[in-house]
Design an enzyme around this catalytic site. Structure first.
Site, PDB file in Angstrom:
ATOM      1  N   GLU A 256       1.850  -6.860   7.029  1.00  0.00           N
ATOM      2  CA  GLU A 256       1.103  -5.810   7.535  1.00  0.00           C
ATOM      3  C   GLU A 256       1.325  -5.707   9.095  1.00  0.00           C
ATOM      4  OE1 GLU A 256      -1.124  -6.418   3.586  1.00  0.00           O
ATOM      5  OE2 GLU A 256      -0.189  -7.535   5.223  1.00  0.00           O
TER       6      GLU A 256
ATOM      7  N   GLU B  93      -1.997  -9.057  -2.055  1.00  0.00           N
ATOM      8  CA  GLU B  93      -3.473  -9.198  -2.279  1.00  0.00           C
ATOM      9  C   GLU B  93      -4.043  -9.115  -3.757  1.00  0.00           C
ATOM     10  OE1 GLU B  93      -5.422  -8.283   1.951  1.00  0.00           O
ATOM     11  OE2 GLU B  93      -4.020  -6.675   1.203  1.00  0.00           O
TER      12      GLU B  93
ATOM     13  N   GLY C 260      -0.767  -5.224  -0.010  1.00  0.00           N
ATOM     14  CA  GLY C 260      -1.761  -5.228  -0.897  1.00  0.00           C
ATOM     15  C   GLY C 260      -1.383  -5.582  -2.123  1.00  0.00           C
TER      16      GLY C 260
ATOM     17  N   ALA D 295       0.794  -1.301  -0.114  1.00  0.00           N
ATOM     18  CA  ALA D 295      -0.042  -0.053   0.064  1.00  0.00           C
ATOM     19  C   ALA D 295       0.777   1.360   0.062  1.00  0.00           C
ATOM     20  CB  ALA D 295      -0.904   0.013   1.404  1.00  0.00           C
TER      21      ALA D 295
END
Length: 700
Positions: free
Chosen positions: A123, A103, A100, A61
């Site tokens: 994370e 993901e 992310g 992210a």
């Protein structure tokens, strides 16, 4: 240039992402991926490849967007668009696919990766959990137990391991685009379906009884009260027990709870603090550095050997110097033993161990150091001995060689004065065990040259350390603050607490070890020997050391003697309380005129942590640390301060400086102003309603 570009290569639509430096999932990148997938549904492509330019796949992210109003499309919308594509989408991974980014890859129908790539969901290291389906998709592919380990540890794994865990479908050895195109064409030829991870179900009956409860207990011992790891277990459990959409909802709820928590704020603070610590005020970015292609270490003890290993691990030849062959042989044997431990743990191969050992050469002659680029002195803390060594190095080493001392508290300028080149002298304070601990205090003397400082900071990166610049003053940053921390631990002990109570309070709060257990690990004789060289008037209040000295005089040196504040099992090193220690404490309390009382856990916690904070404020006033966050980095990486508290200065800001100030004033009234006078900077900030972070911002 657009962050997302699209082209047709035969039957394959190639979506190229380019958001330097690490292809972070910024709003622009999310919007570009969403649009490219959507538009490709109506063109001539039969399959799609998601490929990144630059040195890495999507590395995670965009952390700079944390705390800002969200902009559509959200990551979850991008993932939904990928997952619902009518055409197979292949993630082509190189570099790292993290958080992310991974993901996004898990939302693709297939995944391929270069053999050098790594993937992961880190994370948790920021006090968060994957918030875009990572906790729901990873266990569906890798299995529940493997997913729990992967996500709660947060450590990236290599492509080959990811393939064995079914997180990657194919590993590519050379050209990523060529390999990904070939893979996508294979999928087209066999009319492969769009395999959505969300459609995989996990049979609850396949989960061993007690798996989640057992894992929670094991996790608590490792993470000491951190919120995110336990929430990750809840999310993975939801992946087993709930339909996919409900599992996603649970994950999102807990992600938001973590994001808004003080723990995540603290961990994000440390993330940025570590990066800020590498920046030196007043030192231009283009300051030249000196080449370090060879190193010498003076002293082959535990510390010297550990320092030598850092350089050998980085491929830099090391000369290890001792006063005689016996001492040298002992030191080299310890290094060999340490490498064998790493070998058994799978942290290196036999070939890597052999190579590292080949880079460490022992010698008993200073004449062998004429060509080295850096020398680090790592002998015991005796100023006369250090000055003698530096005088020898001054005569022996080539011009331009950097002369460093590993002293943990001695005056760098006094050591430098033994040479004719004080500009080449600097402190490089490693932490024990030096081959493991991440922190490196770089201590600037009054005459240390800019290029020497710049070289030291650069060198830390080479040997995988986190550097923090400290000014020259007794104990620098870390050990100077340790003095009042240890003082309050000793005073709490003699006034009414037990070793177990003090250690339990601090460890339950999150410290890696309590102060008494830490003393036993380091060796109680170390402080004792230092005090033996001091006059009684220099030792301070006997109440702050009489118990430790009494234990040493009884032969209780800590773990190495099998007894200190605790008794240690000779086989397992497991510790247990020893009634004899309580007798020692009570005897010395009576001798010192101390009436023991019940001390609350809260008082212990506040006395120890607020002593750190108050001394930290004085260190900032004195210019020993550049910024409050540097102090936080020192304590998190060097002294076992809980990362989810953010370091002592961030912790003070988070609970409010007025609260800290008022408590210190109360301790002053109760215990006297000698130890408990609020630092002027703390007083000022508390009265102005400001924080250490406010102060740091105004210093830039």
């Amino acid at each position: 240039m657009s962050t997302v570009n699209y082209e047709l290569v035969g039957d394959i639509g190639v979506i190229r992402l380019n958001n330097p430096p690490v292809n972070a999932l910024s709003h622009g990148l999310r919007e570009g991926i969403w649009g490219a997938i959507k538009n490709a549904q109506g063109d001539a492509s039969k399959a799609l490849i998601l490929l990144c330019e630059g040195r890495t796949f999507i590395a995670g992210a965009d952390i700079t967007e944390f705390g800002k109003p969200p902009q559509a499309p959200a990551l979850s919308e991008v993932i939904s668009e990928i997952e619902n594509s009518r055409k197979p989408v292949v993630a082509a991974i190189h570099g790292t696919a993290l958080g992310g980014g991974f993901e996004v890859a898990l939302a693709c129908h297939y995944r391929c990766a270069l053999s050098s790539a790594k993937v992961g969901l880190p994370e948790v290291k920021l006090g968060l959990l994957p918030g875009a389906g990572g906790t729901q998709r990873a266990p569906r592919l890798a299995g529940v137990a493997a997913a729990l380990e992967l996500i709660t540890k947060g450590t990236p794994i290599p492509a080959a391991k990811a393939e064995s865990m079914k997180l990657i479908d194919r590993v590519i050895s050379d050209d990523l685009l060529k390999g990904a195109l070939a893979f996508a064409n294979e999928l087209i030829e066999r009319n492969a379906p769009t395999c959505r991870v969300r459609d995989i179900t996990i049979d609850p009956a396949s989960i061993p009884e007690g798996l989640f409860s057992d894992f929670r207990q094991k996790l608590e011992k490792r993470t000491h009260g951190q919120l995110a790891p336990q929430h990750i277990v809840t999310c993975v459990e939801a992946a087993v027990q709930l339909p996919f959409e409900e599992g996603l909802a649970k994950e999102l709820d807990l992600f938001i709870e973590c994001l808004l928590s003080s723990q995540s704020a603290a961990l994000r603070h440390i993330f940025f603090a570590e990066r800020s610590a590498k920046k030196i005020y007043g030192l231009p970015k283009d300051t030249p550095t000196r080449e370090i292609n060879s190193v010498a270490i003076i002293g082959a003890g535990t510390m010297g050997g550990g320092i030598a290993m850092n350089f050998a691990n980085a491929g830099i030849p090391v000369k290890l110097v001792e006063i005689n062959q016996n001492a040298l042989d002992r030191g080299l044997a310890i290094i060999d033993k340490n490498y064998n431990i790493s070998l058994k743990k799978g942290k290196l191969t036999e070939d890597q161990k052999t190579h590292c050992l080949s880079l460490i050469e022992g010698t008993t002659h200073y004449a062998d150091l004429t060509k080295v680029d850096l020398v680090i002195e790592a002998v015991f803390e005796n100023m006369a001995l250090k000055q003698e060594i530096f005088a020898k190095l001054d005569k022996t080493c080539k011009p331009g060689a950097i002369l460093a001392t590993n002293t943990s508290y001695q005056d760098i300028d006094q050591i430098a004065a033994a040479t004719s080149r004080p500009e080449d002298v600097i402190g490089l304070h490693f932490f024990s065990p030096a081959n493991v601990m991440k922190l490196l205090e770089v201590v600037r003397g009054s005459k240390s040259a800019d290029d020497v400082i710049a070289t030291a900071m650069m060198l830390a990166k080479t040997i995988k350390k986190t550097p923090v610049l400290a000014g020259n003053g007794y104990g620098f940053i870390g050990n100077r603050m340790l003095v009042p921390y240890a003082r309050e631990a000793q005073l709490c002990l003699i006034e009414g607490a037990t070793p177990e109570q003090i250690d339990t309070v601090m460890q339950s709060w999150g410290m890696a070890m309590g102060p008494m257990a830490m003393g036993d690990l380091a060796g109680l004789d170390i402080g004792y020997k230092v005090r033996q060289n001091l006059a009684d008037s220099e030792k301070g209040d006997p109440k702050t050391y009489c118990i430790a000295d009494a234990l040493v005089s009884m032969g209780r040196l800590g773990q190495k003697s099998g007894a200190g504040y605790y008794h240690y099992d000779p086989e397992t090193r497991a510790r247990s309380n020893d009634p004899q220690v309580l007798t020692v404490i009570e005897t010395h309390a009576e001798e010192q005129g101390v009436e023991r009382r019940e001390i609350s856990d809260t008082e212990i916690l506040n006395r120890l942590t607020f002593a750190l904070i108050n001394e930290g404020a004085k260190i900032l006033e004195d210019g020993i640390a550049q910024r409050p966050s540097d102090i936080d980095v020192v304590y998190v990486y060097g002294y076992g301060f809980p990362p989810h508290r953010g370091g002592p200065m961030h912790y003070a800001d988070s609970i409010g400086l007025a609260k800290v100030y008022d408590a210190i004033c109360a301790f002053r009234d109760q215990h006297g102003e000698h130890y408990w006078t609020p630092a002027p900077l703390l007083t000022q900030l508390a009265q102005e309603g400001k924080t250490f972070a406010n102060w740091a911002h105004n210093q830039r």
